[in-house]
Design an enzyme around this catalytic site. Structure first.
Site, PDB file in Angstrom:
ATOM      1  N   HIS A  21      38.020  34.985  44.826  1.00 40.68           N
ATOM      2  CA  HIS A  21      36.938  35.216  45.794  1.00 40.68           C
ATOM      3  C   HIS A  21      37.290  34.615  47.151  1.00 40.68           C
ATOM      4  O   HIS A  21      36.425  34.077  47.841  1.00 40.68           O
ATOM      5  CB  HIS A  21      35.608  34.648  45.281  1.00 40.68           C
ATOM      6  N   THR A  22      38.560  34.674  47.510  1.00 40.02           N
ATOM      7  CA  THR A  22      38.974  34.230  48.849  1.00 40.02           C
ATOM      8  C   THR A  22      39.442  35.413  49.689  1.00 40.02           C
ATOM      9  O   THR A  22      39.496  35.313  50.905  1.00 40.02           O
ATOM     10  CB  THR A  22      40.156  33.238  48.761  1.00 40.02           C
ATOM     11  N   ASP A  23      39.776  36.532  49.038  1.00 36.81           N
ATOM     12  CA  ASP A  23      40.480  37.582  49.803  1.00 36.81           C
ATOM     13  C   ASP A  23      39.604  38.192  50.885  1.00 36.81           C
ATOM     14  O   ASP A  23      40.050  38.379  52.012  1.00 36.81           O
ATOM     15  CB  ASP A  23      41.101  38.649  48.880  1.00 36.81           C
ATOM     16  N   GLY A 108      39.192  47.638  33.189  1.00 34.37           N
ATOM     17  CA  GLY A 108      37.923  46.955  33.427  1.00 34.37           C
ATOM     18  C   GLY A 108      37.910  45.511  32.969  1.00 34.37           C
ATOM     19  O   GLY A 108      36.871  44.984  32.589  1.00 34.37           O
ATOM     20  N   LEU A 111      42.357  42.900  35.514  1.00 33.27           N
ATOM     21  CA  LEU A 111      43.802  42.953  35.770  1.00 33.27           C
ATOM     22  C   LEU A 111      44.149  44.112  36.698  1.00 33.27           C
ATOM     23  O   LEU A 111      45.304  44.493  36.835  1.00 33.27           O
ATOM     24  CB  LEU A 111      44.576  43.050  34.450  1.00 33.27           C
ATOM     25  N   SER A 112      43.128  44.660  37.323  1.00 34.54           N
ATOM     26  CA  SER A 112      43.316  45.650  38.383  1.00 34.54           C
ATOM     27  C   SER A 112      43.908  46.970  37.922  1.00 34.54           C
ATOM     28  O   SER A 112      44.830  47.503  38.531  1.00 34.54           O
ATOM     29  CB  SER A 112      44.208  45.081  39.480  1.00 34.54           C
ATOM     30  N   ASP A 154      44.236  42.987  45.418  1.00 38.89           N
ATOM     31  CA  ASP A 154      44.720  43.673  44.217  1.00 38.89           C
ATOM     32  C   ASP A 154      45.801  44.690  44.575  1.00 38.89           C
ATOM     33  O   ASP A 154      46.854  44.776  43.941  1.00 38.89           O
ATOM     34  CB  ASP A 154      43.590  44.454  43.533  1.00 38.89           C
TER      35      ASP A 154
HETATM   36  P1  ADP Z   1      39.854  46.608  36.765  1.00 36.52           P
HETATM   37  O1  ADP Z   1      40.471  47.114  38.029  1.00 36.52           O
HETATM   38  O2  ADP Z   1      39.721  45.131  36.746  1.00 36.52           O
HETATM   39  O3  ADP Z   1      40.551  47.090  35.538  1.00 36.52           O
HETATM   40  P2  ADP Z   1      37.628  48.152  37.725  1.00 36.52           P
HETATM   41  O4  ADP Z   1      36.215  48.227  37.297  1.00 36.52           O
HETATM   42  O5  ADP Z   1      37.940  47.787  39.123  1.00 36.52           O
HETATM   43  O6  ADP Z   1      38.371  47.169  36.694  1.00 36.52           O
HETATM   44  O7  ADP Z   1      38.327  49.552  37.456  1.00 36.52           O
HETATM   45  C1  ADP Z   1      38.213  50.180  36.201  1.00 36.52           C
HETATM   46  C2  ADP Z   1      37.967  51.660  36.407  1.00 36.52           C
HETATM   47  O8  ADP Z   1      39.147  52.272  36.956  1.00 36.52           O
HETATM   48  C3  ADP Z   1      37.719  52.390  35.116  1.00 36.52           C
HETATM   49  O9  ADP Z   1      36.338  52.362  34.776  1.00 36.52           O
HETATM   50  C4  ADP Z   1      38.191  53.803  35.445  1.00 36.52           C
HETATM   51  O10 ADP Z   1      37.201  54.498  36.164  1.00 36.52           O
HETATM   52  C5  ADP Z   1      39.339  53.546  36.395  1.00 36.52           C
HETATM   53  N1  ADP Z   1      40.645  53.526  35.705  1.00 36.52           N
HETATM   54  C6  ADP Z   1      41.556  52.553  35.742  1.00 36.52           C
HETATM   55  N2  ADP Z   1      42.657  52.866  35.033  1.00 36.52           N
HETATM   56  C7  ADP Z   1      42.452  54.099  34.533  1.00 36.52           C
HETATM   57  C8  ADP Z   1      43.235  54.986  33.725  1.00 36.52           C
HETATM   58  N3  ADP Z   1      44.459  54.670  33.294  1.00 36.52           N
HETATM   59  N4  ADP Z   1      42.690  56.179  33.405  1.00 36.52           N
HETATM   60  C9  ADP Z   1      41.457  56.520  33.850  1.00 36.52           C
HETATM   61  N5  ADP Z   1      40.690  55.716  34.599  1.00 36.52           N
HETATM   62  C10 ADP Z   1      41.156  54.515  34.950  1.00 36.52           C
HETATM   63 MG    MG Z   2      39.629  46.905  39.943  1.00 38.09          MG
END
Ligand code: ADP
Ligand code: MG
Length: 341
Positions: A21-23, A108, A111-112, A154
């Protein structure tokens, strides 16, 4: 067909070792690109009348079908297509694309996976620029897709990754300095089992608090804890105190890594978690209990929540072999694309 080109684009996820939470305040962070990533394989068609982008994902239902003039990425379904549409919206590719998405990044979990998806799609669609430009494009794509005013950390970690190095980032200047990960450092990412609610609203709140603090004391990167006495509102002051002390912890952690002092690095991670829990209020009882348990495990130097908080993952720094849980991740190179025969 001569006008069709088959490509494979890969973009890593990232784990943030410290600097949470710094970016979005232009602060410091120390993420690293990891050896879990997202791959897009498909065909660019340079000819043809309609230049749609069509993708399927092994990890999500439905097909992302995005026309070249998409105007409202956030309105698309299935929901994951919004990230694809965000990239198309920013890149305006002049080709069509049909392909498949696979990933080894847990989706989700902090880990981006979203940044990895954006970068892999942008490279597959022919983006051709610097790592910084790629990250900036993907950040804008994420913002239009999700409506969350996310920072660039990220995307920059995924774009600028260096094997065996963490990335010391200054999110004001966008300078990235690779810091070697000590050989004796085992970095584990452990899911708390708690589904993360990326509380867009909580994120927006925290951001607003930091902006309020900045109008009173100036850029938080230049502020000291003593400067924060000028902030009357207790909650705003605590939020700002997290950011100011976290920036200092990023510097101290990078110095400890350079010195190979993992005990100190681990203690700084624990202090970061405490600050996220008490001053920034983004931890949960489940995350706290997990960090506590890990910290008491023999051979574990430290642990903290990683990502936005409210569930998701914890990152732990340990001696090799001390932990047998979670993903053991290594610092990896950044996103890239290759042409297939
Ligand atoms: P994080 O980036 O931490 O994993 P986010 O909520 O920012 O979590 O992003 C997750 C969302 O990105 C998922 O709900 C989906 O909509 C999308 N997503 C990420 N990777 C994929 C993938 N390989 N296939 C389909 N959707 C993806
Ligand atoms: Mg994300």
């Amino acid at each position: 067909m001569a006008s069709d080109v088959r490509v494979r684009a890969h973009a890593p996820g990232r784990v943030n070792l410290i600097g949470e939470h710094t970016d979005y305040t232009g602060g410091l962070a120390l993420p690293m690109a990891i050896d879990l990533g997202t791959t897009v394989i498909g065909t660019r068609s340079l000819s043809g009348a309609v230049h749609d982008v069509r993708l399927r994902s092994a990890d999500a239902d439905g097909e992302a079908v995005v026309g070249p003039t998409v105007s409202d990425p956030a309105g698309l379904n299935p929901a994951w297509a919004r990230y694809v549409a965000g990239v198309v919206h920013e890149l305006r590719p002049t080709i069509g694309f049909v392909g498949d998405v696979t990933t080894t990044v847990p989706i989700g979990s902090g880990l981006s996976s979203s940044a990895a998806l954006e970068l892999a799609v942008a490279l597959a669609l022919g983006f051709d620029g610097s790592a910084y430009e790629l990250a900036a494009l993907a950040q804008r794509a994420e913002q239009v897709a999700s409506g969350v005013p996310c920072g660039i950390m990220d995307q920059l970690a995924s774009a600028a990754g260096v094997a065996d190095h963490a990335l010391l980032m200054n999110l004001t200047t966008l300078a990235v300095e690779p810091v070697p990960v000590p050989e004796s450092a085992a970095i584990h990412v452990i899911h708390s089992g708690q589904h993360r609610q990326l509380a867009g609203s909580a994120y927006g709140d925290r951001r607003a608090s930091c902006e309020r603090a900045t109008t009173i004391v100036g850029p938080l990167l230049d502020a000291s804890v003593a400067d924060l006495d000028a902030i009357d509102d207790d909650e705003t002051r605590r939020r700002a105190r997290h950011v100011v002390t976290e920036n200092a912890r990023v510097r101290a952690f990078a110095a400890a890594f350079r010195a190979g002092d993992l005990a100190t690095a681990g203690a700084i991670m624990i202090a970061s978690h405490t600050s996220l829990r008490d001053d920034f209020d983004v931890s949960t009882a489940v995350l706290d209990a997990l960090v506590d348990r890990l910290a008491k495990t023999a051979g574990v130097h430290g642990a903290r929540l990683t990502g936005a908080g409210f569930g998701g993952c914890v990152v732990a720094l340990a001696e090799p072999g001390a932990l047998r849980e979670g993903w053991l991740v290594r610092a990896s190179a950044g996103a890239s694309v290759t042409t297939l025969e």
